[in-house]
Design an enzyme around this catalytic site. Structure first.
Site, PDB file in Angstrom:
ATOM      1  CG  LEU A  64     -62.097-105.237  16.731  1.00  0.00           C
ATOM      2  CD1 LEU A  64     -60.411-105.712  16.258  1.00  0.00           C
ATOM      3  CD2 LEU A  64     -61.691-103.754  17.442  1.00  0.00           C
ATOM      4  N   PRO A  65     -65.529-103.855  14.445  1.00  0.00           N
ATOM      5  CG  PRO A  65     -66.099-101.343  14.375  1.00  0.00           C
ATOM      6  CD  PRO A  65     -65.124-102.574  14.842  1.00  0.00           C
ATOM      7  CB  THR A  95     -69.612-110.152  10.807  1.00  0.00           C
ATOM      8  OG1 THR A  95     -70.466-110.780  11.844  1.00  0.00           O
ATOM      9  CG2 THR A  95     -70.099-111.008   9.647  1.00  0.00           C
ATOM     10  CE  LYS A 170     -73.400-112.626  11.775  1.00  0.00           C
ATOM     11  NZ  LYS A 170     -74.536-112.778  12.941  1.00  0.00           N
ATOM     12  CE  LYS A 245     -69.938-106.384   8.938  1.00  0.00           C
ATOM     13  NZ  LYS A 245     -69.474-106.475  10.225  1.00  0.00           N
TER      14      LYS A 245
HETATM   15  P1  NAD Z   1     -69.785-101.404  17.480  1.00  0.00           P
HETATM   16  O1  NAD Z   1     -69.618-100.766  16.410  1.00  0.00           O
HETATM   17  O2  NAD Z   1     -70.820-101.373  18.575  1.00  0.00           O
HETATM   18  O3  NAD Z   1     -68.345-101.729  18.356  1.00  0.00           O
HETATM   19  C1  NAD Z   1     -67.092-101.984  17.712  1.00  0.00           C
HETATM   20  C2  NAD Z   1     -66.128-101.532  18.926  1.00  0.00           C
HETATM   21  O4  NAD Z   1     -64.721-101.672  18.207  1.00  0.00           O
HETATM   22  C3  NAD Z   1     -66.233 -99.912  19.240  1.00  0.00           C
HETATM   23  O5  NAD Z   1     -66.150 -99.845  20.610  1.00  0.00           O
HETATM   24  C4  NAD Z   1     -64.927 -99.475  18.641  1.00  0.00           C
HETATM   25  O6  NAD Z   1     -64.403 -98.192  19.387  1.00  0.00           O
HETATM   26  C5  NAD Z   1     -63.881-100.576  18.603  1.00  0.00           C
HETATM   27  N1  NAD Z   1     -62.854-100.189  17.710  1.00  0.00           N
HETATM   28  C6  NAD Z   1     -62.875 -99.940  16.601  1.00  0.00           C
HETATM   29  N2  NAD Z   1     -61.676 -99.968  15.937  1.00  0.00           N
HETATM   30  C7  NAD Z   1     -60.775-100.174  16.912  1.00  0.00           C
HETATM   31  C8  NAD Z   1     -59.383-100.366  17.019  1.00  0.00           C
HETATM   32  N3  NAD Z   1     -58.386 -99.990  16.194  1.00  0.00           N
HETATM   33  N4  NAD Z   1     -58.827-100.580  18.446  1.00  0.00           N
HETATM   34  C9  NAD Z   1     -59.696-100.821  19.257  1.00  0.00           C
HETATM   35  N5  NAD Z   1     -60.918-100.746  19.180  1.00  0.00           N
HETATM   36  C10 NAD Z   1     -61.516-100.515  18.026  1.00  0.00           C
HETATM   37  O7  NAD Z   1     -69.853-102.742  16.964  1.00  0.00           O
HETATM   38  P2  NAD Z   1     -70.894-104.255  17.515  1.00  0.00           P
HETATM   39  O8  NAD Z   1     -72.342-104.014  17.174  1.00  0.00           O
HETATM   40  O9  NAD Z   1     -70.286-104.433  18.637  1.00  0.00           O
HETATM   41  O10 NAD Z   1     -70.507-105.410  16.234  1.00  0.00           O
HETATM   42  C11 NAD Z   1     -68.950-106.045  16.376  1.00  0.00           C
HETATM   43  C12 NAD Z   1     -69.038-106.959  15.254  1.00  0.00           C
HETATM   44  O11 NAD Z   1     -70.113-107.982  15.576  1.00  0.00           O
HETATM   45  C13 NAD Z   1     -69.401-106.506  13.730  1.00  0.00           C
HETATM   46  O12 NAD Z   1     -68.440-107.102  12.977  1.00  0.00           O
HETATM   47  C14 NAD Z   1     -70.764-106.992  13.710  1.00  0.00           C
HETATM   48  O13 NAD Z   1     -71.183-107.251  12.277  1.00  0.00           O
HETATM   49  C15 NAD Z   1     -70.822-108.190  14.393  1.00  0.00           C
HETATM   50  N6  NAD Z   1     -72.344-108.693  15.085  1.00  0.00           N
HETATM   51  C16 NAD Z   1     -73.047-107.459  15.571  1.00  0.00           C
HETATM   52  C17 NAD Z   1     -74.334-107.802  16.203  1.00  0.00           C
HETATM   53  C18 NAD Z   1     -75.253-106.660  16.782  1.00  0.00           C
HETATM   54  O14 NAD Z   1     -76.537-106.982  16.793  1.00  0.00           O
HETATM   55  N7  NAD Z   1     -75.028-105.719  16.819  1.00  0.00           N
HETATM   56  C19 NAD Z   1     -74.812-109.332  15.898  1.00  0.00           C
HETATM   57  C20 NAD Z   1     -74.006-110.233  15.556  1.00  0.00           C
HETATM   58  C21 NAD Z   1     -72.724-109.745  14.847  1.00  0.00           C
END
Ligand code: NAD
Length: 299
Positions: A64-65, A95, A170, A245
């Protein structure tokens, strides 16, 4: 194994697909109906809530975000903790800050569910290829139990210590990354302004002491690395908002233990300025745009 997967965004969706490919049965939940539909086409089952997704699971995984979403998904009335069977392990790969991890882990443990933090590095490319690194905060026995499942989504599954230590690893890694990307951006933009060819400069840096991941794999100067977001208008990749963030998490954690983060604080402001001017959705390497703009337009 029956797995509940909650959070099917840029990272979660390809991770969930790799679990399906490895032969696991998946029940998925996300607020975004399109993301759920796409996973169901690939073979997953749909749940109407996090609680429902967790009900039959042998393992629950969340991606999740930010902390607010993680708290909600685990602790709301229709959340994971309300539905999961006693003894089933819970893994959060988002994260977030270590103190939220500790709170949720305590609530989970109180009802008999072990909890691990397992944030990842490797980006969306690594999520698709199944080559992520998992930084796991868990007791040794729980780590051993989770390793086969996480290995279906990643190449390295590293135990960092007990609960919360995955997030510490991380946050520290992304503190370096956020700062190094600004350093490479400043140097590439300065070199351009002073009149050296960007490819030549990048070639020198990448065989010299300035070399780092931000210069040799993810160079922010357009066209230096064909596969980097800089070569496609800074789309996809790791959003500036997420980097902001993560630097916020590092600065908050440092404040709590009275540890100075001179460059970390400055880097947070640089990405904050990037987001404030409307570039929050771009890959964080787009930070170089702030250095290359002149005479009222993009250089
Ligand atoms: P994103 O915003 O693309 O995806 C998050 C998903 O969570 C969305 O589909 C959203 O609809 C869902 N969501 C939000 N609230 C919800 C709820 N209450 N119930 C159900 N679903 C819910 O984010 P991402 O890029 O996939 O990143 C996710 C995590 O991974 C973050 O913490 C980010 O910091 C970490 N991360 C991202 C990357 C990257 O390259 N994108 C790399 C490493 C770590």
């Amino acid at each position: 194994m029956q797995i509940a997967f909650i959070g099917l965004g840029n990272m979660g969706a390809p991770m969930a697909r790799n679990l399906l490919k490895a032969g696991h049965a998946l029940t998925v939940f996300d607020l975004n109906a399109n993301a759920v539909a796409s996973l169901c086409e690939a073979g997953a089952s749909r749940a109407g809530s996090a609680k429902e997704a967790a009900a039959e699971a042998d393992v629950v995984i969340t991606m999740l975000p930010a902390a607010v979403h993680v708290r909600r998904v685990y602790q709301a009335d229709d959340g994971v903790l309300a539905g999961v069977r006693r003894g089933v392990p819970l893994v959060d790969c988002s994260t977030i800050d270590p103190s939220t991890v500790r709170d949720i882990a305590e609530a989970a443990r109180a009802q008999g569910n072990p909890f691990a933090d397992a944030p990842v590095s490797g980006g969306t490319g690594g999520a698709q290829a199944g080559t992520l690194t998992f930084m796991v905060g868990a007791e040794p026995a729980l780590h051993e139990r989770l390793s086969p499942v996480l290995s279906a989504m990643g190449r390295n599954v590293v135990r960092c210590g007990d609960t919360g230590t995955g997030q510490i690893a991380k946050i520290c890694n992304n503190l370096i990354l956020g700062i190094s990307m600004i350093g490479v951006s400043e140097a590439m933009a300065l070199g351009e302004r002073l009149g050296i060819d960007a490819q030549v400069l990048a070639g020198i840096v990448n065989t010299s002491t300035g070399r780092c991941w931000s210069s040799d794999t993810y160079n922010p100067y357009p066209g230096v690395i064909e596969t980097a977001p800089a070569a496609r208008g800074y789309t996809g990749g790791f959003g500036a908002e997420l980097m902001l963030k993560d630097l916020g998490l590092a600065n908050d954690a440092a404040r709590a233990v009275k540890q100075p983060l001179f460059l970390g604080a400055l880097a947070q402001q640089v990405y904050q300025a990037m987001c404030q001017r409307g570039d929050a959705h771009l890959d964080f390497s787009g930070v170089i745009r702030q250095y290359r703009e002149r005479d009222g337009g993009q250089a």
